[in-house]
Enzyme design. Structure first.
Site, short mmCIF file in Angstrom:
data_model
loop_
_atom_site.label_atom_id
_atom_site.label_comp_id
_atom_site.label_asym_id
_atom_site.label_seq_id
_atom_site.Cartn_x
_atom_site.Cartn_y
_atom_site.Cartn_z
N SER A 140 0.94 -1.11 -0.02
CA SER A 140 -0.13 -0.04 -0.04
C SER A 140 0.82 1.12 -0.05
O SER A 140 2.07 0.91 0.23
CB SER A 140 -0.67 0.02 1.35
N TYR A 153 -2.04 -2.08 10.16
CA TYR A 153 -1.91 -2.08 8.48
C TYR A 153 -0.55 -1.51 8.56
O TYR A 153 0.04 -2.01 7.48
CB TYR A 153 -3.06 -1.15 8.33
N1 LIG Z 1 -8.85 -0.09 -1.48
C1 LIG Z 1 -7.61 0.62 -1.11
O1 LIG Z 1 -7.61 1.94 -1.22
C2 LIG Z 1 -6.23 -0.31 -0.77
C3 LIG Z 1 -5.16 0.91 -0.80
C4 LIG Z 1 -3.98 0.36 -0.54
C5 LIG Z 1 -3.93 -0.94 -0.43
N2 LIG Z 1 -4.99 -2.00 -0.73
C6 LIG Z 1 -4.68 -3.38 -0.33
O2 LIG Z 1 -5.26 -4.05 -1.58
C7 LIG Z 1 -5.57 -5.43 -1.24
C8 LIG Z 1 -6.91 -5.79 -1.75
O3 LIG Z 1 -7.83 -5.11 -0.78
P1 LIG Z 1 -9.14 -4.29 -1.37
O4 LIG Z 1 -9.01 -2.88 -1.18
O5 LIG Z 1 -9.71 -4.90 -2.73
O6 LIG Z 1 -10.23 -4.87 -0.08
P2 LIG Z 1 -11.29 -5.52 -0.11
O7 LIG Z 1 -11.70 -5.78 1.38
O8 LIG Z 1 -12.46 -5.24 -1.14
O9 LIG Z 1 -10.98 -7.25 -0.50
C9 LIG Z 1 -10.06 -7.64 0.02
C10 LIG Z 1 -10.41 -9.42 0.10
O10 LIG Z 1 -9.37 -10.11 0.70
C11 LIG Z 1 -10.45 -11.17 1.24
N3 LIG Z 1 -9.64 -11.71 2.68
C12 LIG Z 1 -9.52 -11.12 3.72
N4 LIG Z 1 -8.94 -11.97 4.67
C13 LIG Z 1 -8.48 -13.23 3.74
C14 LIG Z 1 -7.82 -14.35 4.18
N5 LIG Z 1 -7.37 -14.49 5.48
N6 LIG Z 1 -7.46 -14.96 3.20
C15 LIG Z 1 -8.23 -15.01 2.12
N7 LIG Z 1 -8.92 -13.89 1.58
C16 LIG Z 1 -9.20 -12.87 2.72
C17 LIG Z 1 -11.74 -10.89 1.67
O11 LIG Z 1 -12.49 -11.63 1.94
C18 LIG Z 1 -11.91 -9.65 0.53
O12 LIG Z 1 -12.57 -10.39 -0.50
C19 LIG Z 1 -5.59 -5.40 0.06
O13 LIG Z 1 -4.26 -6.15 0.40
C20 LIG Z 1 -5.29 -4.30 0.49
O14 LIG Z 1 -4.50 -3.89 1.67
C21 LIG Z 1 -6.15 -1.29 -0.91
#
Ligand SMILES: NC(=O)c1ccc[n+]([C@@H]2O[C@H](COP(=O)([O-])OP(=O)(O)OC[C@H]3O[C@@H](n4cnc5c(N)ncnc54)[C@H](O)[C@@H]3O)[C@@H](O)[C@H]2O)c1
Length: 271
Positions: A140, A153
């Site tokens: 991130s 985080y």
């Molecule tokens: N959305 C943002 O703005 C943002 C910014 C920086 C980084 N990220 C990173 O992007 C990645 C995806 O996140 P997102 O934003 O799409 O969130 P999201 O919550 O929409 O999707 C995350 C998915 O991971 C799954 N998950 C959670 N724990 C799990 C586990 N133990 N095993 C398998 N699956 C699991 C959840 O069920 C969910 O479907 C994450 O690593 C997040 O930290 C997101």
């Protein structure tokens, strides 16, 4: 650069947000895709909306045996894995000293060990296959810029940056045909702050979480827009895939300047 057509992608955290966007993009490029997520009903529901060769694999990335079973399933069904997205991640908010140890541990288990288990289960198989492959580890911008009120985080996302840099250097040492990318998303409109299981919102920091959620809604890309940028980065064989410079460059430069000047960090601004 990898020719994606006909190749196999494994995506953890595929049921929602960025993972689902990556799955749709991979399929549009003719890839065969393994969708892994801990939320089985959402996984099945998403798969039903997708055309192409899709396999679902209910997986908890925090559990090494579950990730090992994911790798077995992917290789048994598709015979190869060419592109691995260690994407699953969860948010945890609160003050560092009030977040309970089990919430800290779950963040480390999912965000950090989830990526490490992916590396441990897939790299030996990729090396054995000896063909070109690529691994994308999702950190991130928060993996470079620590934030208040979400230390689990920040801590785990910093750790992913270090692991991914080590991994890349190790592949260079052994001349492995495996490319590596560190993916650092800025705001993307996803469920990361909504998921009642993942978000674990602590009372008292609700307004902070509400601000972050509004920021995602106001400035965030969609999962599909973001996936386009990620695949462009992979195609260009970029190590640092940081597709939203407006959410990173200036703040990172300020951080580097602060460290070099031994200046106390300032509170990050919510744009
Ligand atoms: N959305 C943002 O703005 C943002 C910014 C920086 C980084 N990220 C990173 O992007 C990645 C995806 O996140 P997102 O934003 O799409 O969130 P999201 O919550 O929409 O999707 C995350 C998915 O991971 C799954 N998950 C959670 N724990 C799990 C586990 N133990 N095993 C398998 N699956 C699991 C959840 O069920 C969910 O479907 C994450 O690593 C997040 O930290 C997101």
């Amino acid at each position: 650069m990898m020719d994606f057509d006909g190749k196999v992608a494994v995506i953890t955290g595929a049921a929602s947000g960025i993972g689902a966007g990556l799955a749709r993009k991979a399929l549009s490029l003719g890839m065969r895709v393994v969708l892994a997520d801990v939320r089985e009903p959402e996984l099945t529901a998403l798969a039903a909306t997708l055309g192409g060769e899709v396999l679902t694999a209910p997986t908890d990335v925090a559990d090494p045996e579950s990730v090992e079973a994911l790798a077995d399933k992917a290789y048994e069904n598709f015979g190869a894995v060419d592109l691995l997205f260690n994407n699953a991640g969860i948010m945890a908010t609160g003050f560092s000293w009030t977040i309970e140890p089990e919430r800290w541990r779950r963040s480390v288990d999912v965000n950090f060990f989830g990526v490490l288990h992916g590396v441990r289960s897939f790299v030996p198989r990729m090396l054995k296959a000896g063909t070109k492959a690529h691994i994308v580890n999702t950190s991130s911008v928060g993996g470079f810029l620590a934030s208040p009120l979400m230390a689990p985080y920040s801590v785990t996302k910093f750790a992913i940056v270090a692991l991914t840099e080590s991994l890349r250097a190790e592949f260079e040492i052994i001349k492995a045909p495996i490319g590596v990318s560190l993916l650092a998303p800025g705001p993307v409109k996803t469920g990361i702050f909504n998921d009642p299981f993942g978000a674990m919102v602590e009372p008292g920091v609700q307004s902070f979480v509400d601000d972050l959620r509004s920021m995602l809604t106001a400035y965030g890309l969609t999962g599909d827009q973001f996936a386009e940028l990620v695949f462009a980065g992979i195609a260009a064989d970029q190590f640092w895939i940081i597709p939203q410079p407006e959410a990173f460059d200036e703040a990172y430069r300020r951080r580097a300047d602060d460290v070099l000047a031994r200046r106390t960090p300032r509170l990050p601004r919510l744009e």
